[in-house]
Design a protein around this motif. Structure first.
Motif, PDB file in Angstrom:
ATOM      1  N   GLN A   1       3.580   8.161   7.060  1.00  9.18           N
ATOM      2  CA  GLN A   1       2.508   7.313   7.586  1.00  9.18           C
ATOM      3  C   GLN A   1       2.296   7.513   9.077  1.00  9.18           C
TER       4      GLN A   1
ATOM      5  N   ARG B   1      10.615  -0.784   9.717  1.00  5.46           N
ATOM      6  CA  ARG B   1      10.807  -2.233   9.723  1.00  5.46           C
ATOM      7  C   ARG B   1       9.670  -2.926   8.974  1.00  5.46           C
ATOM      8  N   GLU B   2       8.458  -2.423   9.186  1.00  3.34           N
ATOM      9  CA  GLU B   2       7.303  -3.027   8.548  1.00  3.34           C
ATOM     10  C   GLU B   2       7.369  -2.865   7.020  1.00  3.34           C
TER      11      GLU B   2
ATOM     12  N   MET C   1       0.835  -1.189   0.000  1.00  6.01           N
ATOM     13  CA  MET C   1       0.000   0.000   0.000  1.00  6.01           C
ATOM     14  C   MET C   1       0.879   1.252   0.000  1.00  6.01           C
TER      15      MET C   1
ATOM     16  N   ASP D   1       9.628   1.289  13.848  1.00  7.89           N
ATOM     17  CA  ASP D   1       8.711   0.164  13.737  1.00  7.89           C
ATOM     18  C   ASP D   1       8.089   0.140  12.337  1.00  7.89           C
ATOM     19  N   ARG D   2       7.695   1.321  11.883  1.00  2.00           N
ATOM     20  CA  ARG D   2       7.070   1.424  10.572  1.00  2.00           C
ATOM     21  C   ARG D   2       8.097   1.157   9.474  1.00  2.00           C
TER      22      ARG D   2
END
Lengths: 291, 465
Positions: free
Chosen positions: A226, A205-206, A1, A202-203
């Protein structure tokens, strides 16, 4: 996305990092040359808080106090009716002499609080603060290395040092007193900034799986974008209580509140630019080794 | 509603009701630090003296003697504890005049042996209702008891009259019986400075006793006194309080003596510590002395609560405006967080300090972070085209990892703060830790229960129509 909107944070990473470098060096310079206003928690000494029915002029109080202490005392207004007197002598006798001198001169004075700290305690507190920070950093490094990867751990700890140094610089610049609760303030700033950084990382990494498709710069930009509304909203909700603390929290918490205020602003900035900028630079220079 | 959702709802209800029941009414249940309540916090640094190394039990002795002194001062709930190898922390809540307290604490313990000239009667035990056949007898027993206590008080006054005529005599109250037993004592026969050692041990009949030894000067004085006082009592007086008044069995030469009686092991150990405390002129230095008047503390609480309410109000309004209905759920979760923080403070018996209040206020701002994370995620999922319920589920699931990561790292900082800090910094660490745990619970469980409840019934309504 993917999003239509994607802010180009990382295109500004070089000026941002230069700014950070200047601020850090400036702070270190301030601390080195101007020094810090260490409270008696660190230096040892006496603090007497007195209250008057009708507060006399600070200069007048200074005269009364300076007749009984050797080194110059620091005299400050406090609240509506109070005055704080700090002296460098850390004996009980010295404090008694100050109180006596005040009571001899003014009839409406009452002692509402005092602190006396010996030099040994101050020394220990300084060690405690230093080792406390070190232990916290190491524990955090280990946790992030386990949860993410070592590279992430390193770049998430650097903004913390960045923020702590800037907080010190801020205290040096404003000459606000550093007391034992300052350690709590610094660690909270560190915790807050880390919180912000971790959420962005964290994002990243995602999104890491799209690295090949997007390239590191776009990937980081996307991740920051984001999480941006979250970052701004949380900064606001944290800012509200801290602002309330600054305005209504009373003089005792003032230094703590301002440190927090400054920490939140710096912490938000550093997690958007510093940690991410470093991860981009690091990746561009040595892409191998990362996942 | 799914079973999982129902379970979640029940957990929330049970936790909230339990927390309310536990912490309501909150007044008086939270320990206030000295910076809020007013009082004195004194740290004493013990110093070795010639021939008196501090040693392991040196500090025990110091604590014993300090406790004895503080008890005399009549402070409610004082805290006296060892800190490290050579420090003693004394917290005296509500003490208005710390210099007077310090004078009392700081002087060297005074141990003396004095001849007992007279003793008032031992007060009878307090009557207990269970031991009497009827109320009338019990009331009479109470009257007798009151009279006896009154009598004992009078004895103190009478002794004081008599003491005026005797050179060096003092009136001393007994230790265990409170102030209701009095001793009329002669001048000092042997002083504590001549006591070399005291320790608890068993005598030849296996009874618990306390052995004491004197230096040459003390031995001589002690021999002379015991020789003269056979079959009479010799009082051991610490700071003017008679801690024991054993009967002299015979002349004691050589500087070693034993005090026997019906001691329990604890009593014997305590007596020996008291004796040594009096014998050992531990030099203490005031390393730290902080004192806050009650007015300053009350001001701080008032201002802290005010700032907290305003800060919380702003957060409430912001969440409501920005996230509408979801914001309301976050606000309810925030209220649960605040409730849990206070319950946690009570449960852990934590002491609320001024930085602690700041910690709670900060928690208010940071507590909604989890909600913000979740809601932003849900928005993203919605934009990606998921149904509301699916977006809710995915939002919570994805945000959970982030919430845990970010809170655990902060928790690490808070725990380190607690571990390395002292005093108020420690209080801050505790408050922050409790706040973090409470807010994660509220974010993940409470908000979800509320949202699921409403969403679930909406869906249900849609299907019905």
């Amino acid at each position: 996305m993917t999003f239509d909107r994607k802010f180009k944070f990382m295109e500004r990473r070089v000026p941002a990092m230069m700014l950070s470098l200047v601020l850090v060096l400036g702070s270190l310079g301030l601390v080195a040359f101007k020094g810090l206003n260490l409270g008696i928690d660190f230096t040892g000494g006496n603090v007497v808080q007195v209250e008057f029915d009708k507060r006399p002029d600070v200069g007048e109080v200074r005269e009364v106090v300076s007749s009984v202490v050797a080194a110059e005392a620091i005299i400050q207004d406090f609240g509506d009716k109070g005055i704080i007197i700090r002296t460098h002598e850390d004996t009980e006798e010295s404090r008694g002499a100050v109180v006596e001198a005040l009571q001899g001169r003014y009839t409406d004075v009452s002692v509402i609080g005092f602190e006396k700290v010996g030099p040994v305690v101050g020394q220990e507190l300084r060690n405690q603060a230093f080792w406390g920070l070190m232990a916290a950093l190491v524990a955090i490094l280990i946790y992030i290395t386990v949860r993410f990867q070592f590279r992430f751990a390193v770049v998430s700890v650097i903004p913390l040092i960045h923020d702590a140094v800037l907080a010190l610089g801020f205290f040096s610049l404003t000459w606000m007193e550093i007391s034992s609760s300052f350690i709590a303030a610094i660690l909270t700033i560190v915790g807050y900034s880390l919180n912000n950084t971790i959420i962005i990382l964290d994002r990243i990494r995602e999104n890491w799986k799209d690295l090949g498709k997007q390239g590191i710069v776009d990937l980081v930009n996307l991740s920051i974008t984001q999480t941006l509304s979250r970052t701004l909203n949380t900064t606001l909700t944290t800012l509200f209580p801290v602002l309330a603390l600054c305005v209504w929290g009373g003089p005792v918490l003032a230094a703590f509140s301002y440190a927090m205020l400054m920490g939140i602003i710096v912490g938000t900035y550093s997690s958007i630019f510093v940690a991410t900028g470093m991860i981009v630079e690091w990746w561009l220079r040595r892409p191998e080794g990362g996942k | 509603m799914l079973r999982r959702d129902r379970t979640r709802l029940w957990i929330v209800v049970v936790v909230v009701v339990a927390a309310l029941a536990y912490s309501w009414p909150i007044k008086g249940k939270i320990n206030l630090g000295l910076d809020l309540e007013g009082g004195a916090h004194i740290v004493l640094q013990a110093k070795e003296t010639d021939g008196n190394p501090l040693g392991d039990d040196g500090l025990d002795r110091l604590v014993a003697i300090l406790r004895n002194r503080v008890d005399q001062y009549g402070v409610t709930e004082p805290i006296i504890q060892k800190s490290g190898e050579d420090r003693v922390i004394i917290d005296l809540p509500g003490v208005q005049d710390p210099s007077a307290a310090l004078d009392l604490i700081g002087k060297t313990a005074l141990l003396e042996f004095r001849e007992v000239l007279d003793i008032s009667e031992s007060p009878p035990p307090v009557p207990v209702r269970g031991n009497y056949d009827n109320d009338e007898q019990f009331v009479r027993a109470q009257e007798r008891w009151n009279a006896a206590v009154e009598n004992a008080k009078n004895a103190g006054t009478r002794f004081a009259e008599r003491a005026k005529d005797i050179e060096g005599a003092i009136v001393s109250s007994g230790e265990d019986e409170g102030a209701s037993r009095f001793f009329l004592l002669s001048n000092t026969l042997v002083a504590g400075k001549d006591l070399k050692d005291a320790y608890a041990n068993f005598d030849q009949w296996g009874q618990m006793g306390v052995s004491i030894s004197f230096n040459d000067e003390g031995a001589q004085a002690f021999e002379e006194a015991t020789g003269r006082l056979v079959a009479r009592r010799l009082a051991i007086v610490l700071d003017g309080v008679t801690i024991s008044a054993p009967q002299v069995q015979g002349r004691i030469a050589g500087g070693n003596a034993q005090i026997t009686g019906r001691f329990s092991q604890e009593e014997a150990t305590r007596l020996s510590i008291m004796l040594k405390a009096g014998a050992l002129p531990v030099n203490v230095e005031v390393a730290e002395n902080r004192s806050v008047g009650p007015s300053l503390g009350a001001d701080s609480i008032r201002q802290g609560i005010q700032a907290g309410l305003i800060g919380a109000g702003l957060v409430f309004v912001f969440m409501l405006i920005y996230y509408r209905f979801n914001g309301l759920a976050a606000d309810i979760a925030l209220m649960v967080t605040i409730l849990l923080v206070f319950t946690g403070l009570i449960a852990f018996n934590a002491t609320l300090t001024l930085p602690g209040i700041a910690g709670i206020i900060l928690t208010i701002g940071m507590a909604v972070d989890g909600n913000v994370l979740i809601y932003e995620r849900i928005k993203e999922e919605r934009r990606a085209g998921k149904t509301p319920l699916a977006a809710l589920d995915a939002g919570f699931r994805k945000a959970l990892v982030t919430i845990l990561d970010s809170n655990i790292t902060t928790l690490i900082a808070a725990v380190v703060l607690f571990y390395f800090g002292t005093g108020s910094v420690r209080g801050f660490g505790v408050t922050l830790s409790i706040g973090l745990v409470a807010s994660v619970f509220s974010n993940v469980v409470v908000t979800r229960a509320i949202l699921q409840l409403v969403m679930g019934s909406k869906q249900h309504a849609l299907k019905q129509s």
